[in-house]
Design a protein around this motif. Structure first.
Motif, short mmCIF file in Angstrom:
data_model
loop_
_atom_site.label_atom_id
_atom_site.label_comp_id
_atom_site.label_asym_id
_atom_site.label_seq_id
_atom_site.Cartn_x
_atom_site.Cartn_y
_atom_site.Cartn_z
N TYR A 278 0.77 -1.25 0.00
CA TYR A 278 0.02 0.04 -0.05
C TYR A 278 0.86 1.16 0.09
O TYR A 278 0.39 2.24 -0.69
CB TYR A 278 -0.80 0.03 1.30
N ASP A 279 1.95 1.15 0.76
CA ASP A 279 2.68 2.59 0.86
C ASP A 279 3.52 3.00 -0.32
O ASP A 279 4.28 3.88 -0.24
CB ASP A 279 3.69 2.48 2.15
N HIS A 280 3.51 1.96 -1.56
CA HIS A 280 4.13 2.36 -2.74
C HIS A 280 3.14 2.26 -3.82
O HIS A 280 3.60 3.11 -4.71
CB HIS A 280 5.22 0.97 -2.99
N VAL A 281 2.08 1.89 -3.66
CA VAL A 281 1.11 2.00 -4.81
C VAL A 281 -0.03 2.81 -4.56
O VAL A 281 -0.82 3.31 -5.66
CB VAL A 281 0.60 0.26 -5.03
N LEU A 282 -0.35 3.22 -3.55
CA LEU A 282 -1.72 4.32 -3.21
C LEU A 282 -1.58 5.39 -4.28
O LEU A 282 -2.70 5.72 -4.66
CB LEU A 282 -1.76 4.87 -1.83
N GLY A 283 -0.37 5.98 -4.49
CA GLY A 283 -0.36 7.13 -5.20
C GLY A 283 -0.66 6.98 -6.73
O GLY A 283 -0.76 7.86 -7.52
N LEU A 284 -0.95 5.68 -7.12
CA LEU A 284 -1.14 5.51 -8.70
C LEU A 284 -2.76 5.77 -8.78
O LEU A 284 -3.03 5.78 -10.06
CB LEU A 284 -0.81 3.97 -8.95
N THR A 285 -3.36 5.82 -7.81
CA THR A 285 -4.96 5.69 -7.95
C THR A 285 -5.53 6.81 -7.13
O THR A 285 -4.98 7.26 -5.91
CB THR A 285 -5.57 4.46 -7.60
N GLY A 286 -6.36 7.69 -7.64
CA GLY A 286 -7.19 8.87 -7.09
C GLY A 286 -8.51 8.12 -6.84
O GLY A 286 -8.99 7.33 -7.44
N LYS A 287 -9.28 9.18 -6.09
CA LYS A 287 -10.41 8.66 -5.79
C LYS A 287 -11.42 9.91 -5.87
O LYS A 287 -11.22 10.90 -5.21
CB LYS A 287 -10.84 8.24 -4.20
N ARG A 288 -12.32 9.92 -6.77
CA ARG A 288 -13.58 11.17 -6.98
C ARG A 288 -14.28 11.06 -5.89
O ARG A 288 -14.55 10.21 -4.98
CB ARG A 288 -14.01 10.84 -8.41
N GLU A 289 -15.03 12.36 -5.95
CA GLU A 289 -16.12 12.30 -4.79
C GLU A 289 -17.35 11.68 -4.94
O GLU A 289 -17.96 11.20 -4.04
CB GLU A 289 -16.51 13.88 -4.91
N THR A 290 -17.38 11.05 -6.06
CA THR A 290 -18.42 10.14 -6.37
C THR A 290 -18.04 8.78 -5.91
O THR A 290 -18.69 7.65 -5.83
CB THR A 290 -18.64 10.07 -7.91
N GLY A 291 -16.83 8.32 -5.41
CA GLY A 291 -16.31 7.20 -4.94
C GLY A 291 -15.67 6.36 -6.14
O GLY A 291 -15.13 5.30 -5.49
N GLN A 292 -15.68 7.04 -7.25
CA GLN A 292 -14.82 6.10 -8.40
C GLN A 292 -13.42 6.43 -8.36
O GLN A 292 -13.14 7.31 -7.98
CB GLN A 292 -15.52 6.71 -9.67
N TYR A 293 -12.81 5.38 -8.66
CA TYR A 293 -11.20 5.25 -8.65
C TYR A 293 -10.57 5.38 -10.02
O TYR A 293 -11.54 5.01 -10.98
CB TYR A 293 -10.82 3.87 -8.12
N TYR A 294 -9.58 6.22 -10.30
CA TYR A 294 -9.16 6.45 -11.42
C TYR A 294 -7.67 6.36 -11.48
O TYR A 294 -7.01 6.58 -10.46
CB TYR A 294 -9.74 7.83 -11.98
N SER A 295 -7.12 6.25 -12.62
CA SER A 295 -5.42 6.39 -12.81
C SER A 295 -4.95 7.61 -12.72
O SER A 295 -5.42 8.61 -13.37
CB SER A 295 -5.31 5.52 -13.94
N VAL A 296 -4.13 7.80 -11.69
CA VAL A 296 -3.42 9.42 -11.51
C VAL A 296 -2.56 9.65 -12.60
O VAL A 296 -2.29 10.66 -13.15
CB VAL A 296 -2.80 9.15 -10.17
N PHE A 297 -1.77 8.54 -13.56
CA PHE A 297 -0.94 8.84 -14.38
C PHE A 297 -1.30 7.95 -15.59
O PHE A 297 -0.93 6.69 -15.95
CB PHE A 297 0.26 8.10 -13.88
N PRO A 298 -2.27 8.60 -16.45
CA PRO A 298 -2.99 7.68 -17.57
C PRO A 298 -2.33 7.31 -18.69
O PRO A 298 -2.63 6.52 -19.30
CB PRO A 298 -4.32 8.48 -17.74
N ASN A 299 -1.37 8.08 -18.76
CA ASN A 299 -0.37 7.71 -20.05
C ASN A 299 0.86 6.84 -19.75
O ASN A 299 1.46 6.61 -20.64
CB ASN A 299 0.12 9.32 -20.70
N ALA A 300 0.96 6.33 -18.62
CA ALA A 300 2.26 5.62 -18.19
C ALA A 300 2.04 4.21 -18.38
O ALA A 300 1.06 3.77 -17.98
CB ALA A 300 2.51 5.97 -16.71
N GLN A 301 3.18 3.52 -18.92
CA GLN A 301 3.32 2.09 -18.91
C GLN A 301 3.66 1.82 -17.37
O GLN A 301 4.67 2.41 -16.79
CB GLN A 301 4.22 1.48 -19.64
N ILE A 302 3.11 1.00 -16.62
CA ILE A 302 3.56 0.51 -15.26
C ILE A 302 3.99 -1.07 -15.09
O ILE A 302 3.29 -1.95 -15.38
CB ILE A 302 1.98 0.42 -14.39
N PHE A 303 5.50 -0.84 -14.91
CA PHE A 303 6.02 -2.33 -14.93
C PHE A 303 6.04 -2.91 -13.45
O PHE A 303 6.57 -2.27 -12.69
CB PHE A 303 7.44 -1.96 -15.40
#
Length: 276
Positions: A111-136
């Motif tokens: 969790y302490d390494h990966v939480l920052g990849l995802t954001g949470k909207r006020e509606t409760g939906q999650y989204y990718s913070v870095f949408p154009n990145a390849q994640i290895f």
């Protein structure tokens, strides 16, 4: 840091305060407290600062910090959060945005390494913070992230992978996402834990992630209580130290509250350092 043609910096990804016993495992407090700060509640400061790399025209992140508004009040208290992510502000200061990140190298998916990849909207939906990145991500780590066991489900959360799944690139053993930067599977801290090696124009560095989380873990027997396979961590540390303790190569940190990077002699003596 300028490492040959590789430019390395750190972004402020947040700060936690964790129990000293979790960070140093079975090592007596009388020993580790001489090497690392601790408060009256036995809590030690740990940064979660992504390493930001610019090389060959690419913007690269190593791990992602704890993000913003991703933790409950209970988690905030239990993890001793002192500061959330300032990655957005730090990127803006470089005249960049999250959309400018091309590659993200995940040493593992706790969790302490990966939480920052995802954001949470006020509606409760999650989204990718870095949408154009390849994640290895190493294949074993990615598999366990999606199907955690009775122990690992405490740190592998579906909210942290569902919105980034189509960006993930997996590998086995090792991979070189860009020439001069290599990810190597070690296991130890987690089944799919990896280290990252850098090489450019004869200059070298290694990021050993959570099998060498702070400078105080230099003793090869000092591993965290979070390590799922501690003997693997010990053997990997021993082999990597033999290779990289040459007085010229840098060791890079994500968690250390004092140093960004250090150089160590073959005898284990501090040769050079970059302070936070």
């Amino acid at each position: 840091m300028q490492l040959g043609e590789i430019k390395i910096d750190w972004l402020r990804g947040g700060e936690l305060h964790l129990d000293g016993g979790t960070m140093f495992g079975v090592v007596p407090k009388a020993l580790w407290s001489k090497k690392y700060p601790v408060n009256e509640k036995n809590l030690v400061p740990t940064r979660t600062d992504p390493i930001f790399v610019q090389f060959q025209g690419k913007n690269i992140l190593i791990d992602a910090g704890i993000g913003n508004n991703r933790l409950t009040e209970k988690q905030w208290r239990n993890f001793g959060v002192a500061e959330e992510s300032n990655v957005h502000a730090d990127l803006c200061a470089k005249k960049l945005t999250e959309e400018d990140i091309d590659i993200i190298l995940m040493t593992h998916l706790h969790y302490d390494h990966v939480l920052g990849l995802t954001g949470k909207r006020e509606t409760g939906q999650y989204y990718s913070v870095f949408p154009n990145a390849q994640i290895f991500v190493e294949q074993t780590e990615w598999n366990e992230m999606r199907e955690p066991n009775v122990r690992s489900k405490a740190t592998y959360w579906k909210e942290n992978w569902e919105s980034i799944a189509d960006q993930v690139v997996t590998y086995q053993g090792e991979i070189e996402p860009i020439s001069g930067i290599k990810m190597i599977h070690t296991g130890g801290h987690s089944a799919g834990h990896a280290v990252i090696e850098f090489s450019s124009n004869g200059k070298k560095a290694i990021h050993m992630a959570d099998i060498f989380p702070t400078h105080a873990h230099q003793n090869i027997l000092w591993v965290t209580a979070f390590d799922d396979y501690p003997m693997d961590s010990i053997f990997q540390k021993q082999a990597l130290f033999e290779k990289w303790m040459d007085g010229n190569s840098w060791f890079l940190f994500y968690h250390d509250a004092k140093y960004r990077a250090i150089k160590l002699s073959p005898a284990g003596e501090l040769v050079d350092s970059i302070l936070i």
